[in-house]
Each structure stands twice: as structure tokens, then as C-alpha cells.
Design a protein around this motif. Structure first.
Motif: not given
Length: 433
Positions: A168, A171, A175, A177-178, A193, A413, A419
């Protein structure tokens, strides 16, 4: 007088013969057993567990099981378990060479012998894989993976061939993310990441921040050998809430995955791990080799163990079987039972319907849509991943294990370093950055 004595003697001999035949033991020439997972055994990671051997015969019973390598931690190779059987009253075992021995879920029969002159005890050395649960991976990174400056997550796989992971991160736009996936390496790159945003960018856009890992989880699966009797380790959670990932199957007992002498297995399977690979098919009463050619053409060779023409079935083994119409495929085990739901044939994922038939095209499973190839191009029925052009539209299906793999992406996504936007029906809209 002599004549009557002779008659009496002959009568006595005849009665003696009839008496011996009437009370002669039933000679046992066939032994049938089955090796199960022990429902009562500990699920402690890193400890091989011996199978339980059972029989339903009323002519003999199992009275002892010995593991000569009980202290060994090797789980990748089969072991020779010494099974002692005792004949029931009125029964006796034939000599070793005259007894056919079959044990389901065994690799083979190494030896067999009668242990006494009367044939009341028989010893069989059965070759089986132990049951084994992997240990949790051990994180070895000297730097904190939750620090923006850390670029690599390092770990000890603890004997597993593959590590599944959940990462996890937040950003630079705030936001969350996983990401899920797997690796055969002993490290995972965090450069996608953990990314620092320069002071110049922060000054021009005060809402921008560093992209940083906020938590991760690891577990070990698979092994370098062929042992089919393994289960993944427990997850090692760092900075994550396990309740957010309760869709992953956790193995708390052997019966969660394997059939035990207490009853059928639950059939639970991890959404991250693979499935059976080797195949055997049944032709009438014989078990025969099968090349494993299916709709995706996965060539698989299976060792055939033979002792006095007795064939053993390897636990949890399946193979492709083609229907009579030539267009239908089934994933079937040695007992002729069809698998249903998701299956992994050692190379690719397929979806089998409730009737056992392989599905192709669009279908919904749970909260996600999937697409299995409808083209008869050597990959028919295979679950598709990544970018795909279907019916004049473009779609993206998650390639990462556990995302879940193969599920269609909707909404926004991040794919690679960009993105993208997708409609609710999954069709591609465009790139946002």
C-alpha cells in the motif's frame, strides 16, 4: 476286523481334512489404503507433518506408522513411511511377492513383506510427500521500507520458491493505492512507490507530497520440489490492517485445503496462488500417463509408479479431458471428477462452469468481470490479462496476482507510470497524464 480299522482310519483322515479346510484362514492378496492430511496435526510453519494412513477393509487394519526421517525438516522430497498392518481373525497375509498393494495419494510403494510365518503381520514402506506449511518470510532490509528514501524491500524466503506481496502506498497527489503481486526473488523494488517530490515542485504546487509506502504484507508459497502437499505461510503484515484483506484464504487447519480422514476439504483456494499441474487420466480401471494437452496446450509428463502393475495416483492431480463434441473441455482428476470454478493448469488460468465445462468469453465472478479467450488459436479458454482489444473496444485486465488477476479495470487506474480512465463497462477512455 482289519477291514473295519482301515475304514475308520480313512474316515478319520477325511474328517481331519474337512476340519482343516473349514477353519483355514482367508488369504489376503490385496491391500488398499489411502493417505490423508492429519486433521489434528499442528499447522506450525516449518514443520513437516506425516500423513495419516487409513483403510476400510475388514480383513486387516493399520496398527502402526513410523517415519524414519521424523526429525528431518526436508519437505521437498517424498519420504518412506513404514506402515504396519495386522490381519483380522480368520485372515492371513500371503507372502510379500503375492500381495498387491495400492495406496491412494502416494508416490509409490517401496517395499512390502510378511513379517511372521503365520502371516498375521505385514509391513509396507509407502513413499509419500509430507504435509508442510511455509514459515513467514523474514524481512532483512536494514532501511525502513516505509521511508521514502528506501528503494528495496529485502527478505529471507524461508524455503519458499515464491513470495506473494501486498504493498500500500500514497502517491504524490494523496491518493491511496494497493498493489499485489509475486516474485521469485529475495527482494522487491520500491522505486515506483517511494518517490520524493523535489522542493521546487512542492513550492509550485503545495498539494504535492512525497509518494511513500504506508504498509506491506508478505507470505511464502510454492517450493522448488514437486511436493503437492504444501500450504502458504501466514501473512506477515507491516503497517497494514489484516481485516482489509480478509478475502484471502488463511489456512488454520489442514482440512482448509486438503481432504482429511475427518471428511472432505473445504476447497478453499488463495486468490494469489496457483493450482494443480500434473495430470493423470483414468481409462476404465487403469491409471495411464497423459501428455496434458488441453485447450491451452500445456505439455505435462507424469511419472508412473508401478509395483506388480499397481498404479498410484498422485494427490490433487488433474489433466485436460476433451468432450465428445470436440469443442468442450474438462479439468478432470484420476477418479473422473470434474473441477469447477477457477483452475490453474500449471501455465494458465481457466474458468470451469458448475457442470465442469470450460467457459470462454465474458463472465462475472463476484464483484469483477473477466474475459477468457474465445479464439481457437491454441489459447482457447485462457484467462486474458493486460491490454486487450475485444469487439472494437480496448480493455485492461489486471495482470497482478491477487488484484485479483484477470479482473477488468473500471474508473481510474495507474498502469505503469501513467494514469488511465475507463468507463463503467470497462472500455478505455484515455490517458490522464
Amino acid at each position: 476286523m482289519k477291514k473295519s480299522v482301515k475304514v475308520l482310519c480313512l474316515a478319520g483322515m477325511l474328517m481331519g481334512t474337512l476340519s482343516i479346510q473349514a477353519f483355514a484362514d482367508t488369504i489376503i492378496t490385496n491391500i488398499n489404503m489411502k493417505a490423508y492430511a492429519d486433521a489434528e496435526a499442528s499447522m506450525e510453519g516449518g514443520t513437516p507433518v506425516a500423513p495419516v494412513f487409513v483403510t476400510e477393509s475388514d480383513q486387516y487394519q493399520i496398527v502402526g506408522i513410523e517415519d524414519p526421517n521424523e526429525e528431518s525438516t526436508n519437505f521437498k522430497s517424498p519420504r518412506n513411511y513404514e506402515v504396519t498392518l495386522s490381519a483380522a481373525d480368520g485372515c492371513a497375509f500371503a507372502s510379500g511377492g503375492s500381495v498387491n498393494v495400492y495406496c491412494e495419494n502416494a508416490v509409490g510403494i517401496n517395499s512390502k513383506k510378511r513379517d511372521d510365518e503365520e502371516g498375521k503381520t505385514f509391513i509396507v514402506k509407502v513413499r509419500c510427500y509430507p504435509y508442510y506449511k511455509f514459515m513467514k518470510p523474514e524481512v532483512t532490509s536494514e532501511e525502513d521500507p516505509l521511508d521514502v528514501g528506501t528503494k528495496t524491500l529485502k527478505f529471507n524466503k524461508q524455503g519458499a520458491a515464491k513470495i506473494e506481496y501486498i504493498i500500500e502506498y500514497t502517491d504524490s497527489y494523496g491518493t491511496d493505492h494497493s498493489v499485489t503481486g509475486s516474485t521469485t526473488s529475495s527482494s522487491i523494488s520500491l522505486t515506483s512507490y517511494n518517490k520524493a517530490v523535489s522542493d521546487r515542485v512542492k513550492e509550485s504546487d503545495p498539494e504535492r507530497q512525497d509518494s511513500v509506502v504506508t504498509g506491506y504484507a508478505l507470505r511464502g508459497i510454492g517450493n522448488a520440489g514437486d511436493n503437492p502437499n504444501t500450504v502458504p505461510s501466514d501473512w506477515e503484515y507491516i503497517g497494514l490492517d489484516p481485516e482489509n484483506y480478509d478475502e484471502f484464504v488463511l489456512y488454520d487447519s489442514w482440512s482448509d485445503k486438503f481432504e482429511t480422514s475427518e471428511g472432505e476439504a473445504s476447497g478453499g483456494s488463495s486468490s494469489l496462488s496457483g493450482g494443480p499441474g500434473k495430470g493423470l487420466t483414468r481409462n476404465n480401471d487403469d491409471i495411464t500417463l497423459d501428455a496434458g494437452k488441453g485447450p491451452g496446450y500445456n505439455q505435462t509428463l507424469v511419472q508412473q509408479a508401478a509395483a506388480n502393475q499397481q498404479h498410484t495416483i498422485v494427490s490433487n492431480t488433474y489433466t485436460w479431458v476433451q468432450g465428445e463434441d470436440g469443442n468442450t473441455w474438462y479439468w478432470q482428476n484420476g477418479q473422473g471428477q470434474n473441477a469447477t470454478g477457477w483452475i490453474f493448469d500449471g501455465s494458465n488460468w481457466y474458468m470451469m462452469g458448475q457442470d465442469g465445462k470450460m467457459l470462454a468469453g465474458w463472465f462475472e465472478d463476484g464483484d469483477y468481470w473477466y474475459y477468457c479467450n474465445e479464439q481457437h488459436d491454441g489459447t482457447y479458454g485462457r484467462m486474458l490479462t493486460g491490454w486487450q482489444d475485444i469487439g472494437g473496444q480496448r480493455y485492461y485486465f489486471r495482470p497482478e496476482a491477487g488484484a485479483p488477476m484477470g479482473s477488468m479495470v473500471v474508473g481510474r487506474a495507474i498502469i505503469g507510470n501513467h494514469t488511465y480512465s475507463f468507463r463503467e463497462n470497462g472500455s478505455y477512455v484515455g490517458q490522464l497524464d
